[in-house]
Scaffold this motif. Structure first.
Motif, PDB file in Angstrom:
ATOM      1  N   LEU A 109       0.824  -1.212   0.000  1.00 24.44           N
ATOM      2  CA  LEU A 109       0.000   0.000   0.000  1.00 24.44           C
ATOM      3  C   LEU A 109       0.855   1.258   0.000  1.00 24.44           C
ATOM      4  CD1 LEU A 109      -2.808  -1.043   2.532  1.00 24.44           C
ATOM      5  CD2 LEU A 109      -2.890  -1.065   0.038  1.00 24.44           C
ATOM      6  N   SER A 110       1.988   1.221   0.694  1.00 25.77           N
ATOM      7  CA  SER A 110       2.883   2.380   0.719  1.00 25.77           C
ATOM      8  C   SER A 110       3.441   2.669  -0.673  1.00 25.77           C
ATOM      9  CB  SER A 110       4.036   2.139   1.699  1.00 25.77           C
ATOM     10  OG  SER A 110       3.566   2.013   3.021  1.00 25.77           O
ATOM     11  N   VAL A 111       3.846   1.614  -1.364  1.00 29.07           N
ATOM     12  CA  VAL A 111       4.352   1.797  -2.726  1.00 29.07           C
ATOM     13  C   VAL A 111       3.260   2.365  -3.624  1.00 29.07           C
ATOM     14  CG1 VAL A 111       5.208   0.596  -4.776  1.00 29.07           C
ATOM     15  CG2 VAL A 111       6.122   0.010  -2.526  1.00 29.07           C
ATOM     16  N   LYS A 112       2.025   1.861  -3.486  1.00 27.85           N
ATOM     17  CA  LYS A 112       0.908   2.390  -4.268  1.00 27.85           C
ATOM     18  C   LYS A 112       0.732   3.889  -4.029  1.00 27.85           C
ATOM     19  CE  LYS A 112      -1.123  -0.850  -6.726  1.00 27.85           C
ATOM     20  NZ  LYS A 112      -1.301  -0.702  -8.188  1.00 27.85           N
ATOM     21  N   ALA A 113       0.789   4.294  -2.761  1.00 22.21           N
ATOM     22  CA  ALA A 113       0.619   5.709  -2.430  1.00 22.21           C
ATOM     23  C   ALA A 113       1.759   6.551  -2.993  1.00 22.21           C
ATOM     24  CB  ALA A 113       0.527   5.876  -0.912  1.00 22.21           C
ATOM     25  N   MET A 114       2.969   6.031  -2.927  1.00 20.12           N
ATOM     26  CA  MET A 114       4.114   6.758  -3.476  1.00 20.12           C
ATOM     27  C   MET A 114       3.996   6.913  -4.988  1.00 20.12           C
ATOM     28  SD  MET A 114       7.127   4.980  -1.221  1.00 20.12           S
ATOM     29  CE  MET A 114       6.996   4.892   0.574  1.00 20.12           C
ATOM     30  N   MET A 115       3.515   5.870  -5.646  1.00 21.13           N
ATOM     31  CA  MET A 115       3.318   5.948  -7.095  1.00 21.13           C
ATOM     32  C   MET A 115       2.259   6.999  -7.445  1.00 21.13           C
ATOM     33  SD  MET A 115       5.510   3.903  -8.258  1.00 21.13           S
ATOM     34  CE  MET A 115       6.473   2.450  -7.817  1.00 21.13           C
ATOM     35  N   LEU A 116       1.251   7.113  -6.587  1.00 24.50           N
ATOM     36  CA  LEU A 116       0.216   8.131  -6.823  1.00 24.50           C
ATOM     37  C   LEU A 116       0.806   9.529  -6.757  1.00 24.50           C
ATOM     38  CD1 LEU A 116      -2.890   6.823  -4.818  1.00 24.50           C
ATOM     39  CD2 LEU A 116      -2.464   6.690  -7.284  1.00 24.50           C
ATOM     40  N   CYS A 390       1.731   9.338  10.429  1.00 20.07           N
ATOM     41  CA  CYS A 390       2.232   8.624   9.246  1.00 20.07           C
ATOM     42  C   CYS A 390       1.108   8.090   8.377  1.00 20.07           C
ATOM     43  CB  CYS A 390       3.152   7.484   9.680  1.00 20.07           C
ATOM     44  SG  CYS A 390       4.639   8.042  10.539  1.00 20.07           S
ATOM     45  N   MET A 391      -0.030   7.708   8.983  1.00 16.32           N
ATOM     46  CA  MET A 391      -1.181   7.247   8.197  1.00 16.32           C
ATOM     47  C   MET A 391      -1.676   8.361   7.271  1.00 16.32           C
ATOM     48  SD  MET A 391      -2.376   4.104   8.653  1.00 16.32           S
ATOM     49  CE  MET A 391      -2.296   2.719   9.812  1.00 16.32           C
ATOM     50  N   MET A 397      -3.299  11.644   2.215  1.00 19.88           N
ATOM     51  CA  MET A 397      -3.005  12.816   1.396  1.00 19.88           C
ATOM     52  C   MET A 397      -2.592  12.481  -0.036  1.00 19.88           C
ATOM     53  SD  MET A 397      -1.308  15.635   3.933  1.00 19.88           S
ATOM     54  CE  MET A 397      -2.411  16.695   4.884  1.00 19.88           C
ATOM     55  N   PRO A 398      -1.712  11.496  -0.262  1.00 20.01           N
ATOM     56  CA  PRO A 398      -1.364  11.180  -1.660  1.00 20.01           C
ATOM     57  C   PRO A 398      -2.583  10.788  -2.486  1.00 20.01           C
ATOM     58  CG  PRO A 398       0.212  10.165  -0.178  1.00 20.01           C
ATOM     59  CD  PRO A 398      -0.900  10.702   0.684  1.00 20.01           C
ATOM     60  N   ALA A 399      -3.470   9.975  -1.905  1.00 26.39           N
ATOM     61  CA  ALA A 399      -4.669   9.551  -2.637  1.00 26.39           C
ATOM     62  C   ALA A 399      -5.619  10.724  -2.865  1.00 26.39           C
ATOM     63  CB  ALA A 399      -5.376   8.436  -1.867  1.00 26.39           C
ATOM     64  N   TYR A 400      -5.765  11.573  -1.867  1.00 29.08           N
ATOM     65  CA  TYR A 400      -6.652  12.738  -2.005  1.00 29.08           C
ATOM     66  C   TYR A 400      -6.143  13.685  -3.089  1.00 29.08           C
ATOM     67  CZ  TYR A 400      -8.864  17.204  -0.990  1.00 29.08           C
ATOM     68  OH  TYR A 400      -9.540  18.404  -1.104  1.00 29.08           O
ATOM     69  N   ALA A 423      -9.560   5.198   2.779  1.00 29.37           N
ATOM     70  CA  ALA A 423     -10.302   4.444   3.794  1.00 29.37           C
ATOM     71  C   ALA A 423      -9.349   3.719   4.744  1.00 29.37           C
ATOM     72  CB  ALA A 423     -11.241   3.443   3.121  1.00 29.37           C
ATOM     73  N   PHE A 424      -8.310   3.101   4.182  1.00 29.69           N
ATOM     74  CA  PHE A 424      -7.331   2.406   5.019  1.00 29.69           C
ATOM     75  C   PHE A 424      -6.677   3.380   5.993  1.00 29.69           C
ATOM     76  CE2 PHE A 424      -2.903   1.187   5.808  1.00 29.69           C
ATOM     77  CZ  PHE A 424      -3.072  -0.075   6.357  1.00 29.69           C
ATOM     78  N   GLY A 425      -6.235   4.520   5.476  1.00 26.37           N
ATOM     79  CA  GLY A 425      -5.566   5.498   6.330  1.00 26.37           C
ATOM     80  C   GLY A 425      -6.465   6.065   7.408  1.00 26.37           C
ATOM     81  N   VAL A 426      -7.708   6.368   7.050  1.00 26.52           N
ATOM     82  CA  VAL A 426      -8.639   6.966   8.018  1.00 26.52           C
ATOM     83  C   VAL A 426      -9.060   5.951   9.071  1.00 26.52           C
ATOM     84  CG1 VAL A 426     -10.934   7.958   8.311  1.00 26.52           C
ATOM     85  CG2 VAL A 426      -9.471   8.732   6.428  1.00 26.52           C
ATOM     86  N   VAL A 427      -9.488   4.757   8.635  1.00 28.71           N
ATOM     87  CA  VAL A 427      -9.998   3.752   9.575  1.00 28.71           C
ATOM     88  C   VAL A 427      -8.886   3.220  10.473  1.00 28.71           C
ATOM     89  CG1 VAL A 427     -11.078   1.486   9.792  1.00 28.71           C
ATOM     90  CG2 VAL A 427     -11.911   3.098   8.074  1.00 28.71           C
TER      91      VAL A 427
END
Length: 453
Positions: A109-116, A390-391, A397-400, A423-427
């Protein structure tokens, strides 16, 4: 080192650029390795940089000069930090199979967010924004001054949290080596740190950063070897799954992988920007395997008595050398970590150069030392930082920002990924913050030793 554990910028020129300083550094300094992911991403826009910038090597999609091997080394040094020393204890609580799975999922998931974030900058550059140097710039362009200020606020908090964790680590280990009370340690670290944080150039900190990197990597390697040597001595049953510690393990792991703010400066520095995403994925996958092995072997070596950090389980002359080496490395990483934080805080509080600035920076050191003395539990503290700050920085933020920059043209797949990360970060962030916050209260207010439970 990171936490995150888990750094500096990849090179000193990048640091100067992002902090808005125009004086040039020697070329031999520009290739210094970074130590931690989270020193990097503060926006330079509040220093007067406009669109088009002033020719940084990442502007307009232009490639940098760093080779793939250099970038890979920088990524490794950035993510393999102090946070990894808390993983064996987390594995002992959550079980080695569950914790290994969580580590792999958080990495993915971290890699996905970084790619975003990389994709977001690419879209912004296609729209004519050639001044996207750091995380804060993305926030400014996408959400205005409020977005930039929010990103920088969270970065300041996270950086300060990482630096505070260093002092907690130092105090816990000096207690185990010399029997030195935490209060004495937290007072003793202040004078020289007060001097180091007042150095006005990253070039002045470069020798300390290099020594810190060497001490940290050497210390981690010896700890790994010690874990393996203890395996035959422990024959107790090890747990595979313990879902009651799911949130704790997730929070600690997120702390270890926090580094999204480093990604844009690192991509800018790479001579092969097109190949950077693949390189990042490969290096982080390798780091994930290392973390899983480190956490599992540490747990199996010491069983359910595994402490956080794991150095507290080690004993003997060699163990003391390791502890002192890591303490020295983290002590010298502290001023590098706080370099951009102090710059931002001085701007926020309108603190000018001179004696007022010196006193301000020393007070920041005193403040972090006081927090470190108040929170003696390394594992609980990094879990709280991981769950709370960190969440948000790593996933929400990257996804938003990615959703916003697509201007409503996101495909169903893109929406699924973006909303899934949010959702993952918030929950998980909300639940993890509540749980780790309760643990923090138990430790600070009621003096509980959670490792003993």
């Amino acid at each position: 080192m990171s936490d995150r554990d888990g750094g500096d910028f990849g090179d000193e020129i990048e640091m100067k650029t992002l902090l808005g300083e125009d004086d040039e550094l020697d070329e031999d300094v520009s290739e210094l390795p970074i130590s931690d992911p989270t020193v990097a991403p503060f926006s330079p826009s509040n220093k007067g940089h406009g669109h088009g910038g002033h020719g940084g090597h990442g502007h307009g999609g232009a490639p940098g000069t760093a080779s793939s091997s250099s970038v890979a080394a920088n990524i490794f040094i950035s993510f393999v930090g102090a946070g990894i020393l808390g993983l064996p204890s987390a594995f002992s609580k959550g079980g080695w199979v569950l914790s290994s799975g969580i580590t792999a999922i958080v990495c993915f998931l971290s890699v996905k967010a970084m790619m975003l974030l990389i994709e977001t900058r690419k879209i912004l550059e296609e729209k004519g924004h050639n001044d996207v140097e750091g995380y804060g710039d993305v926030g400014r362009i996408v959400s205005g001054a409020r977005g930039e200020n929010l990103v920088n606020l969270f970065l300041v908090i996270s950086q300060t949290g990482f630096a505070t964790a260093y002092i907690i680590f130092i105090s816990r280990n000096l207690l185990s080596v010399f029997g030195m009370p935490s209060l004495v340690t937290c007072l003793c670290v202040i004078p020289f740190l007060g001097y180091l944080v007042n150095l006005r150039s990253m070039a002045g900190l470069a020798p300390f950063s290099l020594f810190a990197d060497f001490a940290n990597i050497l210390g981690l390697f010896i700890v790994f070897c010690q874990d393996v040597s203890y395996l035959p001595l422990n024959h107790e049953h090890v747990t595979a799954f313990n879902f009651s510690y799911l949130l704790y393990v997730t929070s600690v792991t997120v702390y270890c992988f926090e580094g999204v703010g480093l990604i844009l400066p690192l991509e800018s520095s790479s001579a092969d920007r097109q190949g950077f995403p693949r390189l990042l994925s490969i290096v982080l996958a390798s780091i994930t395997c290392l973390m899983i092995c480190f956490g599992t072997l540490g747990y199996m070596g010491f069983g359910h008595e595994t402490l956080s950090p794991i150095t507290l389980n080690l004993s003997g002359p060699i163990a003391n050398v390791v502890k002192l080496s890591l303490c020295t490395g983290l002590y010298l990483t502290y001023p590098v970590m706080m370099f951009p934080v102090n710059t931002v805080l001085e701007e926020v509080f309108s603190v000018s150069y001179g004696s007022k600035s010196v006193r301000f920076r020393v007070m920041v050191v005193i403040g972090t030392s006081f927090i470190a003395w108040s929170v003696p539990d390394f594992g609980v503290f990094i879990a709280f930082v991981g769950a709370s700050i960190c969440m948000i920085l790593g996933f929400v933020m990257p996804a938003y920002f990615h959703l916003q920059v697509l201007d409503g043209k996101a495909t169903p797949k893109q929406k699924m990924i973006d909303y899934g990360l949010i959702a993952f970060g918030v929950v998980m962030g909300s639940l993890g913050t509540l749980e780790s916050g309760k643990d923090l209260i138990d430790v600070v207010v009621f003096g509980k030793d959670l490792d003993a439970e």
